[in-house]
Scaffold this active site. Structure first.
Site, PDB file in Angstrom:
ATOM      1  N   TYR A 190       0.857  -1.179   0.000  1.00  0.00           N
ATOM      2  CA  TYR A 190       0.000   0.000   0.000  1.00  0.00           C
ATOM      3  C   TYR A 190       0.891   1.227   0.000  1.00  0.00           C
ATOM      4  CZ  TYR A 190      -3.067   3.722   1.582  1.00  0.00           C
ATOM      5  OH  TYR A 190      -3.748   4.908   1.658  1.00  0.00           O
ATOM      6  N   GLU A 235      -3.700   7.501  -3.699  1.00  0.00           N
ATOM      7  CA  GLU A 235      -3.518   6.186  -3.113  1.00  0.00           C
ATOM      8  C   GLU A 235      -3.286   5.126  -4.189  1.00  0.00           C
ATOM      9  OE1 GLU A 235      -6.140   5.011   0.550  1.00  0.00           O
ATOM     10  OE2 GLU A 235      -7.071   4.220  -1.256  1.00  0.00           O
TER      11      GLU A 235
END
Ligand code: GDP
Ligand code: MN
Length: 386
Positions: free
Chosen positions: A109, A197
């Site tokens: 991530y 993101e």
């Protein structure tokens, strides 16, 4: 403002961030040629909607033949996709991104956001990609790597390398990671981003770092200086009521309570909602009708509130600073008549000519409860909607 995954990935590519090869289609007949161009034996069909959790909602389909790609496209195109992040109606799938499937070794991530507490741009990374990052943060906070960047400072290659090490990346992947993070930082600062993101950022078996997904939320207040970003807007993905409201310069956000609110000023609107909650009610919306309120906008606001199925009553709370309360009262009466409002309504007016305004409403033919005290007005509307 949100954009689609395919648009985020194009922006990624412009900033030196690598993504899988992909082709956007809007018709099933284009599926086969997309597969041919991508030259793969595994493809991923990805629904383009402004919501995450598509994997869980059936919006990301792994296919092993062209027929499977066509079948998945047939099913998804034109459908309403429901994911854990949409409401029960879901979002319209107008386009699909078809990508060459990847051999995933690890899912990471990587994201950037503004941390208001530390007043810094915060880089978040984790070895636990592909999952909801909020869940990782609350259940295994030690799996989150954080780094703060001063808004007046910059991000150095050394900072990036340190993060890459913490993620356990080898020398070759570290180079790719540094490019990725520097690219994200450039997009974030150049385009006035709230949140950017990549989840997951994958390591492939071929030792490549690729952004498999992309999410960007831009600061609406800065859009005036980013024409290129505004051009990416897809209103089919936005809440119909919120879109209508923005056309009339009303700040409107749908909520799920039963008391419709019409207030001038965002701070007063928040205080009004707090008071409703305090006395056991729940607001159906946030609505700031703005400073120079006109009868026309008041009417539009009533119309919007009335379309919320759960609304049982309306609380109007106007402070007449720039505007006169008697003019507002006339506007309210006019609006009630135009819209044909039948719900119980409590009006609280304060400020210039407040008594005159309240008097006008009180002696009107409509069933309006008038108050000059906000606490009493809140108690009244909660009682009327119980
Ligand atoms: P989201 O569910 O909306 O966040 O959509 P993502 O783009 O993140 O896809 C969800 C999941 O699908 C990813 O976490 C991957 O596990 C899987 N996935 C997506 N593309 C590929 C691929 O090319 N190969 C494989 N094996 N899995 C994929
Ligand atoms: Mn994702």
């Amino acid at each position: 403002m949100h954009i689609h995954e395919y648009q985020a990935k194009r922006l990624f590519n412009d900033f030196n961030i690598q993504t899988p090869k992909g082709i956007l289609i809007d018709k099933i007949t284009k599926a086969k040629s997309a597969c041919d161009v991508l030259r793969s034996d595994v493809w991923v069909v990805k629904a383009q909607v402004h919501a995450g959790g598509r994997g869980k909602g059936g919006g990301v389909v792994l296919c092993r033949s062209v027929e499977e790609v066509e079948r998945a496209s047939q099913q998804l195109l034109g459908s309403q996709l429901i994911t854990p992040q949409t409401d029960s109606k879901g979002l319209l799938v107008g386009q699909l991104l078809i990508e060459a499937g990847q051999n995933i070794e690890r899912e990471l991530y990587l994201g950037l956001l503004i941390d208001r507490q530390t007043q810094k741009i915060t880089v978040l990374a984790s070895t636990e990609g592909g999952m909801e990052i909020e869940k990782v943060a609350s259940e295994t906070p030690d799996k989150i790597i954080k780094f703060g960047i001063d808004p007046l400072g910059s991000l150095s290659v050394q900072d990036c390398t340190l993060m890459a090490q913490k993620l356990g990346l080898n020398t070759e992947l570290t180079k790719q990671f540094n490019n990725t993070l520097l690219g994200l930082y450039e997009i974030f600062t150049q385009k006035d981003v709230n949140l950017i993101e990549i989840n997951p950022l994958i390591v492939t078996q071929e030792n490549q770092l690729l952004a498999l997904d992309g999410k960007i939320d831009f600061d609406d207040n800065a859009l005036y200086r980013h024409k290129d970003i505004v051009a990416l807007r897809d209103i089919s993905q936005e809440d119909e009521k919120e879109r209508l409201a923005s056309e009339y310069q009303l700040n409107y956000i749908s909520l799920d309570g039963s008391i419709g609110c019409m207030v001038n000023g965002a701070g007063l609107a928040m205080a009004t909602m707090d008071l409703i909650e305090h006395f056991g009610g729940s607001p159906a919306n946030f609505l700031d009708v703005g400073g120079g309120t006109t009868a026309d906008r008041v009417a539009k606001a009533f119309e919007l509130i009335q379309t919320e199925a759960n609304v049982k009553g309306i609380l109007v709370n106007i402070f007449g600073g720039i505007v006169r309360c008697d003019l507002i009262a006339q506007g309210i009466l006019q609006a009630i008549e135009t819209v044909g409002l039948t719900l119980p309504i409590v009006v609280r007016l304060e400020g210039t000519n407040a008594p005159k305004g309240l008097n006008l409403l009180d002696k009107s033919e409509f069933n309006i409860h008038v108050e000059s005290d906000l606490t009493k007005a809140a108690i009244k509307i909660v009682a009327l909607t119980k």
